[in-house]
Design a protein around this motif. Structure first.
Motif, short mmCIF file in Angstrom:
data_model
loop_
_atom_site.label_atom_id
_atom_site.label_comp_id
_atom_site.label_asym_id
_atom_site.label_seq_id
_atom_site.Cartn_x
_atom_site.Cartn_y
_atom_site.Cartn_z
N PHE A 191 45.31 146.57 114.96
CA PHE A 191 46.54 146.10 115.73
C PHE A 191 46.19 144.95 115.62
O PHE A 191 45.13 144.29 116.86
N TYR A 192 47.99 144.41 116.17
CA TYR A 192 47.96 143.40 117.38
C TYR A 192 48.92 142.61 118.43
O TYR A 192 50.01 143.62 117.94
N ARG A 193 48.73 142.35 118.85
CA ARG A 193 49.62 141.51 120.21
C ARG A 193 50.13 140.70 120.38
O ARG A 193 49.29 139.93 119.84
N ARG A 194 51.37 140.13 121.11
CA ARG A 194 50.92 138.80 121.35
C ARG A 194 50.20 137.82 122.05
O ARG A 194 49.92 137.23 121.67
N GLY A 229 45.38 130.86 121.85
CA GLY A 229 43.91 130.33 121.13
C GLY A 229 44.04 129.87 119.86
O GLY A 229 42.84 129.22 119.54
N LEU A 230 45.10 130.35 118.70
CA LEU A 230 44.76 130.58 116.93
C LEU A 230 45.31 128.63 117.29
O LEU A 230 45.90 128.21 117.78
N SER A 231 44.88 128.04 116.14
CA SER A 231 45.45 127.03 115.83
C SER A 231 46.10 126.44 115.46
O SER A 231 46.37 125.42 114.61
N THR A 232 47.07 128.18 114.95
CA THR A 232 47.68 127.35 113.59
C THR A 232 48.97 126.62 114.76
O THR A 232 49.54 127.43 115.83
N HIS A 240 47.53 135.76 112.29
CA HIS A 240 45.91 135.46 112.03
C HIS A 240 44.84 135.39 111.01
O HIS A 240 44.44 134.73 111.15
N LEU A 241 45.85 136.04 110.00
CA LEU A 241 45.85 135.39 109.02
C LEU A 241 45.69 134.83 108.26
O LEU A 241 45.37 133.91 108.06
N THR A 242 46.87 134.08 108.54
CA THR A 242 46.56 132.47 108.39
C THR A 242 45.93 132.12 108.80
O THR A 242 45.77 130.53 108.04
N ASN A 243 45.51 131.66 110.20
CA ASN A 243 44.77 130.76 111.22
C ASN A 243 43.24 131.26 110.77
O ASN A 243 42.79 130.57 110.20
N ALA A 244 42.89 132.87 110.05
CA ALA A 244 42.28 133.01 110.24
C ALA A 244 41.17 132.79 108.73
O ALA A 244 39.87 131.81 108.39
#
Length: 619
Positions: free
Chosen positions: A50-53, A58-61, A384-388
């Protein structure tokens, strides 16, 4: 009313991420959270359950609007895409008739695959008769040795017929690294060949003629980050070498088309297209702020992958291509080809081609996928997937650059070695059912036969006269190919191998294990004889032998195996192969009395079935 709503929501306390995790751990009843719920992807990063806001912090997207640099969301202010279908041009007149027909059935982008001897104005005149080149995207594929000639002939033909060449859109599928990747032949003249083609199509400003054919990498079984990372390096190589040859950044970026494959990893594939737009824009933008406009916009075509398509239960391919089409269109590609479901074993017919077209039309006309730009934006998971995925692809891009660039890596065979290693890992996962192919290595159609619809699973290579292979090539064995070869061998042997389920004892366990074992052995094309249960071991063995079984599978509970298995094995006395379904604690004791065959969820299904084929004289 708004105040009331705010007051209502304020009554619910905020729940922290740790509190959610603690609740999940409690529900797991002692099972390890990391091992049970965290997905360890093939792309080199983990995915949480699961993911939350706060996970977006910190994501570079880049947080940008559609059509804003670096275009992670979109390169345009709509989600319209072209529906493409390719035609093998055996006879130009017939190909033209087919093209005119499918243009009336929803196609907005045509692809023509030409032989070398068909690259001339006469063929083009027949092929394009009745087609308005300003209104339809026209794409051409041919041998790269005549690509420049095709560009010149096409420009001359369109000029002669009075077409507005400034409005004509399309592409020539010139892949400068196909020789190395597919045929293992060095191509030191690729820069000069690119230059000849670019010069030939100067009258056609909207034709993309330099192809980053990442589709081949995808179809060879690469992981998603590899397809993306190598595609970026490939594109950068074209820019670097051709700017040195005197071409401008703007001209080159307007001529490059990325052709990606798209597999069934739904959200990961969607994220791939978002990451591709972003990273390519960053690469072009690095040449200067003046290139952070249209020059940094990637042009993407997608084709549904063949690596995950099957011969057996081929209609399941429709489910695969539908999710793939959804990933590509929601991901914002410019055009899409959905391969027909029967592409693995025959030249597609009118029915399968119609279904493939309609899969895209349904997404437009029924689901309105073209009405919303980047609907995945803001999803904690997909962001998250896009960034990773972008991070992993970028690491690979930098590694290839350190190796001297894509051309050097391909000539050295390192790209091929890395992709083939991934292919081998994925085949191993398929063999052990860690990667599922519905209808092939799991839940096969018990009664289906395929020998009549396919001559050979393996297709031998042939020489095209381009030179002598000296470089390792990509391996295009599909994920299901080994299981298909195994089952076809059973069919062609002419032997009817019967597998008899000796079900006895605990009702729930015997039913569960007989179902598991039935699916297990049906993957080899064996005839499965299931049963409701027997009162005694002797009764079950006698029934199996009377039915002509070559293999008898004991299905019961672990506790009962200690008694039933030795008794059944002794009574059978080698008159058929004996198998115990499961991994009981008493396995060592059973092996001590001579029982060798056990099947369970940890079994390598492919290798186990190969061993049975060998024992039964099936090659």
């Amino acid at each position: 009313m708004a105040t009331d709503k705010e007051r209502l929501l304020s009554e619910f306390p905020a729940i922290s991420t740790q509190e959610w995790k603690d609740k999940i751990v409690t529900d797991l009843k002692g099972a390890d959270f990391e091992r049970k719920l965290v997905w360890r992807t093939n792309e080199g990063f983990n995915v949480n359950p699961f993911y939350r806001r706060e996970d977006l912090e910190g994501l570079s997207t880049p947080k940008v609007m559609p059509a804003e640099y670096p275009y992670v969301r979109s390169t345009r202010m709509d989600n319209e895409w072209l529906i493409r279908q390719d035609i093998n041009v055996n006879d130009p007149k017939e190909a033209n008739e087919k093209a005119l027909d499918i243009l009336n059935k929803g196609i907005t982008s045509l692809g023509f695959k030409l032989r070398r001897d068909q690259v001339n104005k006469e063929t083009l005149a027949v092929l394009l008769k009745g087609i308005m080149p300003e209104a339809i995207e026209l794409n051409f594929s041919c041998c790269i040795s005549v690509a420049a000639k095709l560009g010149g002939e096409l420009a001359a033909y369109l000029t002669e017929v009075g077409a507005d060449v400034a409005q004509c859109k399309g592409s020539i599928n010139f892949d400068p690294f196909k020789k190395q990747l597919v045929k293992g032949i060095s191509n030191p003249q690729w820069v000069a060949m690119c230059a000849q083609l670019l010069d030939a199509v100067r009258p056609l400003p909207q034709y993309h003629v330099l192809t980053v054919n990442a589709l081949n990498i995808n179809n060879a079984g690469a992981y998603i980050y590899q397809e993306l990372g190598y595609a970026l390096s490939w594109g950068a190589e074209l820019i670097d070498k051709l700017t040195e040859a005197g071409y401008s950044i703007e001209e080159l970026t307007s001529r490059i088309k990325f052709v990606f494959g798209v597999g069934s990893n739904y959200f990961m594939e969607l994220a791939k297209f978002r990451a591709a737009r972003w990273l390519w824009a960053e690469i072009i933008g690095a040449y200067g702020d003046q290139y952070k406009g249209d020059a940094a916009k990637i042009h993407m075509h997608a084709v549904t992958s063949t690596w995950n398509k099957t011969i057996y239960d081929a209609h399941v391919n429709l489910l695969r291509t539908q999710t793939e089409a959804m990933s590509a269109t929601l991901g914002g590609v410019d055009s899409l080809t959905v391969q027909p479901f029967d592409v693995t074993y025959q030249e597609s017919d009118n029915f399968s081609e119609r279904i493939a077209r309609n899969q895209q039309l349904l997404l437009k006309e029924e689901s309105h996928f073209d009405k919303v730009i980047d609907p995945a934006a803001g999803s904690y998971y997909i962001e998250h997937l896009t960034n990773a995925l972008a991070e992993q692809a970028w690491k690979l891009f930098l590694a290839v650059e350190e190796e001297g660039g894509f051309a050097a890596a391909v000539e050295a065979g390192s790209v091929q070695k890395a992709v083939n290693a991934s292919n081998a890992k994925r085949h191993a996962a398929v063999a052990a059912r860690k990667e599922i192919f519905l209808g092939t290595n799991q839940f096969p159609n018990f009664t289906e036969t395929a020998a009549q619809k396919v001559a050979e699973v393996e297709v031998g290579g042939h020489s095209c006269g381009c030179g002598t292979p000296s470089i390792e090539t990509l391996n295009f064995d599909r994920g299901a190919s080994e299981f298909e070869a195994l089952r076809l061998a059973t069919e062609r042997s002419g032997k009817e191998v019967k597998v008899f389920m000796l079900t006895i004892g605990n009702l729930a366990m015997r039913l569960a294990r007989s179902q598991f074992s039935s699916n297990f052995f049906a993957c080899a094309g064996y005839k499965v004889l299931d049963n409701l249960g027997f009162a005694t071991v002797q009764e079950g063995v006698d029934a199996g032998l009377a039915a002509g079984a070559s293999i008898i599978v004991l299905c019961s509970s672990d506790d009962e195996y200690a008694e039933f298995a030795p008794e059944a094995y002794k009574y059978l006395a080698g008159r058929a192969e004996f198998v115990v379904a499961g991994a009981p604690a008493c396995a060592d004791d059973l092996k001590a009395v001579g029982i060798e065959n056990f099947i369970n969820v940890k079994s390598n299904v492919l290798e186990t079935l190969r061993q049975f084929n060998q024992k039964l004289g099936i090659n």
